[in-house]
Design a protein around this motif. Structure first.
Motif, PDB file in Angstrom:
ATOM      1  N   ALA A  88      -5.088  -9.450  -1.527  1.00  0.00           N
ATOM      2  CA  ALA A  88      -5.190 -10.372  -2.329  1.00  0.00           C
ATOM      3  C   ALA A  88      -3.921 -11.414  -2.003  1.00  0.00           C
ATOM      4  N   PHE A  89      -2.834 -10.879  -1.348  1.00  0.00           N
ATOM      5  CA  PHE A  89      -1.645 -11.883  -1.338  1.00  0.00           C
ATOM      6  C   PHE A  89      -1.159 -11.954  -0.035  1.00  0.00           C
ATOM      7  N   GLY A  90      -1.523 -11.296   0.940  1.00  0.00           N
ATOM      8  CA  GLY A  90      -1.288 -11.371   2.274  1.00  0.00           C
ATOM      9  C   GLY A  90       0.086 -10.718   2.947  1.00  0.00           C
ATOM     10  N   ARG A  91       0.574  -9.914   1.941  1.00  0.00           N
ATOM     11  CA  ARG A  91       1.735  -9.285   2.096  1.00  0.00           C
ATOM     12  C   ARG A  91       2.304  -8.276   0.953  1.00  0.00           C
ATOM     13  N   ILE A  92       3.369  -7.559   1.275  1.00  0.00           N
ATOM     14  CA  ILE A  92       4.054  -6.720   0.090  1.00  0.00           C
ATOM     15  C   ILE A  92       5.569  -6.776   0.352  1.00  0.00           C
ATOM     16  N   ASP A  93       6.079  -7.493  -0.598  1.00  0.00           N
ATOM     17  CA  ASP A  93       7.542  -7.525  -0.335  1.00  0.00           C
ATOM     18  C   ASP A  93       8.475  -6.548  -1.115  1.00  0.00           C
ATOM     19  N   VAL A  94       7.919  -5.741  -2.081  1.00  0.00           N
ATOM     20  CA  VAL A  94       8.782  -4.865  -2.885  1.00  0.00           C
ATOM     21  C   VAL A  94       7.594  -3.786  -3.248  1.00  0.00           C
ATOM     22  N   LEU A  95       8.132  -2.377  -3.273  1.00  0.00           N
ATOM     23  CA  LEU A  95       7.248  -1.397  -3.702  1.00  0.00           C
ATOM     24  C   LEU A  95       8.178  -0.534  -4.689  1.00  0.00           C
ATOM     25  N   VAL A  96       7.767  -0.345  -5.830  1.00  0.00           N
ATOM     26  CA  VAL A  96       8.334   0.518  -6.765  1.00  0.00           C
ATOM     27  C   VAL A  96       7.616   1.557  -6.992  1.00  0.00           C
ATOM     28  N   SER A  97       7.926   2.668  -6.377  1.00  0.00           N
ATOM     29  CA  SER A  97       7.347   4.168  -6.550  1.00  0.00           C
ATOM     30  C   SER A  97       7.536   4.778  -7.652  1.00  0.00           C
ATOM     31  N   ASN A  98       6.935   4.662  -8.603  1.00  0.00           N
ATOM     32  CA  ASN A  98       7.012   5.086 -10.095  1.00  0.00           C
ATOM     33  C   ASN A  98       6.012   6.355 -10.462  1.00  0.00           C
ATOM     34  N   ALA A  99       5.000   6.395 -10.093  1.00  0.00           N
ATOM     35  CA  ALA A  99       4.059   7.229 -10.786  1.00  0.00           C
ATOM     36  C   ALA A  99       4.554   8.574 -10.921  1.00  0.00           C
ATOM     37  N   GLY A 100       4.359   9.317 -11.912  1.00  0.00           N
ATOM     38  CA  GLY A 100       5.046  10.592 -11.749  1.00  0.00           C
ATOM     39  C   GLY A 100       4.518  11.460 -13.215  1.00  0.00           C
ATOM     40  N   ILE A 101       4.508  12.760 -12.930  1.00  0.00           N
ATOM     41  CA  ILE A 101       4.101  13.583 -14.110  1.00  0.00           C
ATOM     42  C   ILE A 101       5.269  14.656 -14.485  1.00  0.00           C
ATOM     43  N   PRO A 142       7.610 -13.016   7.514  1.00  0.00           N
ATOM     44  CA  PRO A 142       8.807 -12.242   7.983  1.00  0.00           C
ATOM     45  C   PRO A 142       8.666 -10.567   7.860  1.00  0.00           C
ATOM     46  N   GLN A 143       9.323  -9.882   8.643  1.00  0.00           N
ATOM     47  CA  GLN A 143       9.391  -8.425   8.420  1.00  0.00           C
ATOM     48  C   GLN A 143      10.229  -8.102   7.334  1.00  0.00           C
ATOM     49  N   GLY A 144       9.953  -6.945   6.791  1.00  0.00           N
ATOM     50  CA  GLY A 144      10.816  -6.193   5.787  1.00  0.00           C
ATOM     51  C   GLY A 144      10.408  -6.246   4.299  1.00  0.00           C
ATOM     52  N   GLY A 145      11.369  -5.839   3.711  1.00  0.00           N
ATOM     53  CA  GLY A 145      11.056  -5.457   2.293  1.00  0.00           C
ATOM     54  C   GLY A 145      11.834  -4.712   1.528  1.00  0.00           C
ATOM     55  N   SER A 146      11.751  -4.227   0.275  1.00  0.00           N
ATOM     56  CA  SER A 146      12.634  -3.536  -0.397  1.00  0.00           C
ATOM     57  C   SER A 146      11.724  -2.514  -1.019  1.00  0.00           C
ATOM     58  N   TYR A 186      13.962  -2.027  10.577  1.00  0.00           N
ATOM     59  CA  TYR A 186      12.732  -3.075  10.446  1.00  0.00           C
ATOM     60  C   TYR A 186      13.109  -4.127   9.158  1.00  0.00           C
ATOM     61  N   ASN A 187      14.267  -3.995   8.826  1.00  0.00           N
ATOM     62  CA  ASN A 187      14.671  -4.931   7.587  1.00  0.00           C
ATOM     63  C   ASN A 187      14.072  -4.526   6.244  1.00  0.00           C
TER      64      ASN A 187
END
Length: 262
Positions: A88-101, A142-146, A186-187
């Motif tokens: 959809a967007f060509g890249r991913i800059d940020v991941l918020v790993s939130n799913a939980g029980i 560009p490489q990297g993300g948060s 990898y930044n």
């Protein structure tokens, strides 16, 4: 005025409600142009996810939303989430790993299935999505993300009915610390947020005990329980370039619960 996440693509797991939903809305508010929102995929979360997509795209015309259903404990869900996001967007800059029980349970009589399901969703699911997104961040230009892992104050302290839950949240904190070391070249930055008592569906039943609820409020220095949007600001900060030299950190977002010994 440009937001803190201007033109970024943000992926959030468990995004249909609670903390995930609040983070999705605030990410759009802060200028994110692409949102990859994962949800479980049952009838209830399906409805919630579509409503959230409509809300965000209506309120924030520059934001587009891709939604992805699936059990986060299934490795295929992580793969699919990245594929949908990149498609959809060509890249991913940020991941918020939130799913939980957190199915509250007494330790001595806890069925093995409760332990296994909690571990597989909270810890295995976090590992799988972090690994999948980190590989995408490594290979994009560009490489990297948060990467932000939603741990918990329960990573630091115990709970009588949480002997299965607290180890998974400690594991997420540890995962972020080690990923900060493994991925820095990898930044890619990796940090954890540790919510205190936040009113969400995960603890609705537990907080229905009026005495327990009042005791939690009294123990919290700011004199109230947390709301999902209380997490959104710290998450956006860690996702943004304001935190460009922050990695391997853990940020308590608990209203002063942890430090209050009285």
């Amino acid at each position: 005025m440009a937001g803190l996440l201007s033109n970024k693509v943000v992926c959030i797991t468990g995004a249909s409600r609670g903390i995930g939903r609040a983070c999705a809305v605030e990410s759009a508010n802060q200028g994110a142009t692409g949102l990859v929102l994962h949800y479980l995929g049952d009838k209830e979360t399906e409805t919630e996810a579509h409503e959230l997509k409509t809300e965000i795209e209506t309120r924030f015309p520059n934001a587009r939303v891709a939604i992805v259903p699936g059990d986060i404990a299934d490795p295929a869900t992580a793969t699919k989430t990245v594929e949908v996001g990149v498609g959809a967007f060509g890249r991913i800059d940020v991941l918020v790993s939130n799913a939980g029980i957190c199915p509250f349970a007494e330790f001595l009589t806890m069925p093995l299935a409760t332990w296994e399901r909690t571990r597989s969703v909270n810890l295995d699911g976090s590992f799988l999505i972090v690994q999948a997104v980190a590989n995408q961040m490594k290979n994009q230009i560009p490489q990297g993300g948060s990467i932000i892992g939603v741990s918990s104050i329960s990573a630091l302290v115990g709970g009588e009915m949480q002997c299965h839950y607290t180890p998974t949240k400690a594991g997420i904190l540890s995962l972020m610390q080690s990923c900060a070391v493994a991925l820095g070249k990898y930044n890619i930055r990796a940090n954890a947020v540790l919510p205190g008592t936040i009113e969400t569906d995960i603890n609705k039943q537990d907080l229905s005990d009026a005495v327990k609820r009042e005791n939690m409020i009294k123990r919290t220095a700011l004199g109230r329980l947390g709301r999902p949007d209380d997490l959104a600001g710290p998450v956006v900060f860690l996702a943004s370039d304001l935190a460009k030299y922050v990695t391997g950190a853990s940020l308590l977002v608990d209203g002063g619960l942890f430090v209050n010994l009285q």
